[in-house]
Motif scaffolding. Structure first.
Motif, PDB file in Angstrom:
ATOM      1  N   ILE A 258      24.262  47.770  47.869  1.00 11.11           N
ATOM      2  CA  ILE A 258      25.712  47.955  47.986  1.00 11.11           C
ATOM      3  C   ILE A 258      26.144  49.185  47.182  1.00 11.11           C
ATOM      4  O   ILE A 258      26.916  50.020  47.657  1.00 11.11           O
ATOM      5  N   ILE A 259      25.606  49.314  45.967  1.00 18.28           N
ATOM      6  CA  ILE A 259      25.992  50.443  45.118  1.00 18.28           C
ATOM      7  C   ILE A 259      25.567  51.770  45.752  1.00 18.28           C
ATOM      8  O   ILE A 259      26.301  52.752  45.729  1.00 18.28           O
TER       9      ILE A 259
ATOM     10  N   VAL B 269      25.363  52.426  48.855  1.00 13.07           N
ATOM     11  CA  VAL B 269      26.268  52.736  49.960  1.00 13.07           C
ATOM     12  C   VAL B 269      27.645  53.149  49.435  1.00 13.07           C
ATOM     13  O   VAL B 269      28.212  54.153  49.857  1.00 13.07           O
ATOM     14  N   VAL B 270      28.168  52.384  48.482  1.00 11.33           N
ATOM     15  CA  VAL B 270      29.540  52.599  48.022  1.00 11.33           C
ATOM     16  C   VAL B 270      29.647  53.783  47.058  1.00 11.33           C
ATOM     17  O   VAL B 270      30.597  54.554  47.107  1.00 11.33           O
ATOM     18  N   ARG B 271      28.676  53.902  46.176  1.00 10.19           N
ATOM     19  CA  ARG B 271      28.703  55.002  45.204  1.00 10.19           C
ATOM     20  C   ARG B 271      27.358  55.714  45.179  1.00 10.19           C
ATOM     21  O   ARG B 271      26.554  55.536  44.249  1.00 10.19           O
ATOM     22  N   PRO B 272      27.085  56.535  46.188  1.00 11.64           N
ATOM     23  CA  PRO B 272      25.755  57.157  46.298  1.00 11.64           C
ATOM     24  C   PRO B 272      25.409  58.032  45.097  1.00 11.64           C
ATOM     25  O   PRO B 272      24.229  58.270  44.828  1.00 11.64           O
TER      26      PRO B 272
ATOM     27  N   LEU C 149      26.630  54.713  39.642  1.00 18.65           N
ATOM     28  CA  LEU C 149      27.825  54.119  39.037  1.00 18.65           C
ATOM     29  C   LEU C 149      28.368  54.926  37.867  1.00 18.65           C
ATOM     30  O   LEU C 149      29.551  54.942  37.610  1.00 18.65           O
TER      31      LEU C 149
END
Lengths: 410, 291
Positions: free
Chosen positions: B278-279, B281-284, B287
């Motif tokens: 998920i990370i 995809v959301v924050r390539p 974090l």
């Protein structure tokens, strides 16, 4: 840049495959091929298919050593039906695909008379149809599944299993452990077929013996941090932890449980976790542990005394001799003894020689049972004392019931 | 303290277990980060460097030398091995903007694993902790070694952060990481920086190996179990911030440990992998990367 990182991660998995492949290749160069001379006229050819590399390499190595020992002995005593035995070794790398390919080479190209071996049950399953199709006797010595049967009922006439099944291993030990250590059990296993099917048998036997399961958990293979699990187990205030955590995971669990003082709070026992083959990784931590097995180097029978003495002289092993070596050695003694009942190495003669054969091998008195083609064998309560697997109690011979479900597939 | 934790639905023991998992993972991932950040080399042999570190401790232990010595000797020797690898293999590949360093380090990983298998053997080796036993604090049992290892990990992590943030070496290193071309133009010897970085990264892996050896089985294949997790840390934390390695470790190691304690280990592993996906995809960019 991040894309590259992820690609790197995927490549890592690829590299893992490459490592396994390369390793096997190197080992195969050293290990395959015949025992001295090779190909002489009239020799009985026996194929040894086992893991000389990969995760089961430690088992494969001792099986190969035991085979050398047994074959030299039998050849000195006149061979099989007056013919020398020639061993052809192949490395299955613990992988079913490789195992099938190497088995095909042994059975079809080399035309071995008998096939012996396998460690991983996945490899055994892959080899079964090939052995059946080429109509050659196949004796698996270590694998503990019931594969000598036919899925529709009855036995596979040329397949013989010497491993003790989860039922054989545990049917007398579980009630013994309930009496001796307590009724409240925590079950711990790795999350794959063997620990799960073993612990399913444990659960049934535990219920019959009046015990209860107070907790149960499964860890993925390759788990190294068992501290949260140790803490959970302690919280259940169980009397017994029954662990089926073979290999390096088991070593991590035992070390962390011992250092956390879990051994003082409850009895930790189990099967496969404390196998002699992986024991050197936890020697200082497994002291005093009870386990159950079909063999220990300490067994006091004539066949074992000779086997242990010869093995130590020839290979000076640094670790206790385990069941994989003893059973593989035993399989050759059984082939030799079978000649007294039916001469020759035709499939029919081998079957007649082995079916119902009762004799002493290093495991103790055994019988290759006609109705299951599995080995009726003793199980022993063992305690690890001073780095030896000492015998606490001989639980006596146990059979796999003929009514047990069949593990072989159509 | 216990009442406050209970109020929050947390358990002191579980928290300490999680923290020790996080700190160990952070030491491991910092090494990976230093090497990647500085040289854009994804070191696929990082797990094997950890393995060599563990074997150093075993060898010393086996020869009657205290395991304390191993905690010093392992990072030094593995660091030296890092210099050797960088000078003999890696440095010839910096110029190539392709995946050749990946292949080279993958080759090194196979080489190290096979060399140890052939030279020392595949059977598991046993290493004892320099301090054994356990202590009871607030009704919870802890391994003395676990607490000690946490302390050492904190010290090493602090030292690495200090090195990068407070020293001239660190300034040059960060310049090399953030603007390699500019750094070179300013007269920084990026080649030398890279060699030191590779040695430092390798030493951190060696130290991680020495730290974990008393708790697990020392075998030639042990690196694989740890390297996957630290790659997850780098993916989640991003690749340009040192703090990313710490934050990523907290997320990956902490989540896994707490979920293992409260759900089960297999589900914990699934959730951690799902979280990482998920990370990605959301924050390539990771974090913890400043935008």
């Amino acid at each position: 840049v991040d894309g590259l990182t992820r690609r790197g991660f995927i490549s890592r998995a690829g590299a893992g495959v490459l490592v396994a492949g390369m390793g096997g290749g190197l080992a195969a160069c050293g290990e395959s091929g015949g025992d001295g001379g090779g190909g002489e006229q009239g020799a009985v050819k026996i194929g040894l298919l086992t893991s000389m590399s990969g995760v089961f390499a430690d088992f494969g190595r001792v099986m190969s050593e035991a085979t050398t020992l047994a074959v030299d002995r039998i050849n000195d005593e006149g061979g099989l039906d007056g013919r020398r035995i020639e061993i052809l070794r192949e490395d299955d790398k613990g992988e079913p695909g490789v195992g099938a390919q190497r088995a095909r080479r042994l059975l079809l190209q080399e035309q071995v008379d008998i096939l012996v071996g396998t460690v991983s049950s996945a490899v055994t399953l892959a080899v079964l149809p090939l052995a059946e199709r080429s109509n050659k006797p196949f004796i698996y010595t270590v694998d503990r599944e019931n594969f000598a049967c036919k899925p529709g009922g009855g036995v596979n006439p040329l397949v013989f299993g010497l491993g003790d099944t989860p039922y054989q291993r545990q049917s007398k030990y579980v009630p013994y452990a309930v009496r001796k250590f307590g009724r409240r059990w925590f079950l711990l296993g790795n999350d794959y077929v063997f620990p799960r099917s073993t612990l399913k048998v444990t659960k049934d036997l535990l219920e019959q013996a009046g015990g209860t399961v107070v907790g149960e958990t499964y860890t993925p293979l390759g788990t190294s941090d068992y501290l949260p699990i140790v803490r959970n187990i302690r919280r259940t205030e169980a009397d017994v932890v029954f662990a089926v955590v073979p290999g390096t995971d088991g070593v991590a669990f035992i070390k962390q449980a011992r250092e956390s003082g879990l051994f003082d709070a409850m009895t930790i026992t189990g099967v496969a976790t404390f196998a002699a083959e992986i024991y050197p990784g936890m020697a200082r931590y497994a002291e005093g542990v009870y386990t159950v097995d079909r063999y220990t180097e300490e067994l006091d029978n004539a066949a074992n005394k000779r086997f242990v003495a010869d093995y130590k002289e020839r290979f000076s092993p640094r670790t206790p001799i385990g069941p994989a070596a003893a059973a593989t050695y035993g399989s050759f003694l059984m082939l030799q003894q079978g000649q007294e009942r039916a001469k020759g190495v035709t499939p029919e003669a081998i079957r007649k020689g082995l079916e119902g054969l009762a004799m002493e091998i290093p495991l103790g008195d055994v019988e290759l049972e006609t109705d299951t083609h599995l080995l009726r064998q003793h199980e022993y309560v063992l305690q690890i004392r001073d780095r030896k697997f000492e015998i606490v109690e001989d639980l006596g011979p146990v059979s796999e019931p003929a009514s047990a479900p069949c593990g072989a597939k159509q | 303290v216990r009442a406050t934790l209970a109020l929050l639905g947390l358990d002191l023991g579980e928290l300490v277990d999680a923290l020790s998992a996080v700190l160990f993972l952070a030491v491991m991932s910092l090494g990976l980060y230093v090497i990647f950040g500085m040289m854009r080399v994804i070191n696929l042999a990082h797990g094997e460097l950890l393995m060599v570190g563990a074997y150093v401790v075993w060898w010393l232990d086996d020869h009657g030398v205290s395991s304390w010595a191993g905690l010093v000797a392992a990072p030094l020797l593995v660091g030296a091995l890092g210099v050797l690898l960088e000078r003999s293999v890696i440095r010839f590949l910096y110029e190539r903007e392709d995946l050749s360093t990946l292949l080279a380090t993958a080759g090194v990983s196979i080489l190290l694993q096979r060399a140890v298998s052939l030279g020392i053997g595949t059977q598991p080796r046993e290493v004892a902790a320099p301090i054994g036993g356990n202590v009871s604090i607030l009704g919870q049992t802890f391994l003395i070694y676990q607490l000690m290892a946490m302390g050492l990990a904190v010290l090493v992590i602090a030292a690495v952060l200090w090195l990068f943030r407070r020293t001239a070496f660190g300034t040059r290193a960060r310049a090399t990481i953030e603007r390699p071309a500019m750094a070179e133009a300013m007269g920084i010897d990026t080649g030398r920086q890279s060699m030191i970085a590779f040695a430092l990264g390798a030493a951190l892996a060696g130290f991680a190996g020495a730290l974990i050896a008393p708790l697990v089985s020392v075998v030639p294949t042990m690196g694989a179990d740890f390297v996957v997790q630290s790659f997850l840390v780098v993916i989640v934390g991003g690749t340009t911030e040192l703090a990313g390695a710490l934050g990523g470790s907290a997320l990956i190691g902490g989540t896994r440990s707490l979920l293992t304690a409260n759900l089960n280990a297999t589900v914990a592993q699934m959730i951690v992998l799902a979280l990482a996906m998920i990370i990605v995809v959301v924050r390539p960019q990771g974090l913890f990367r400043r935008s």
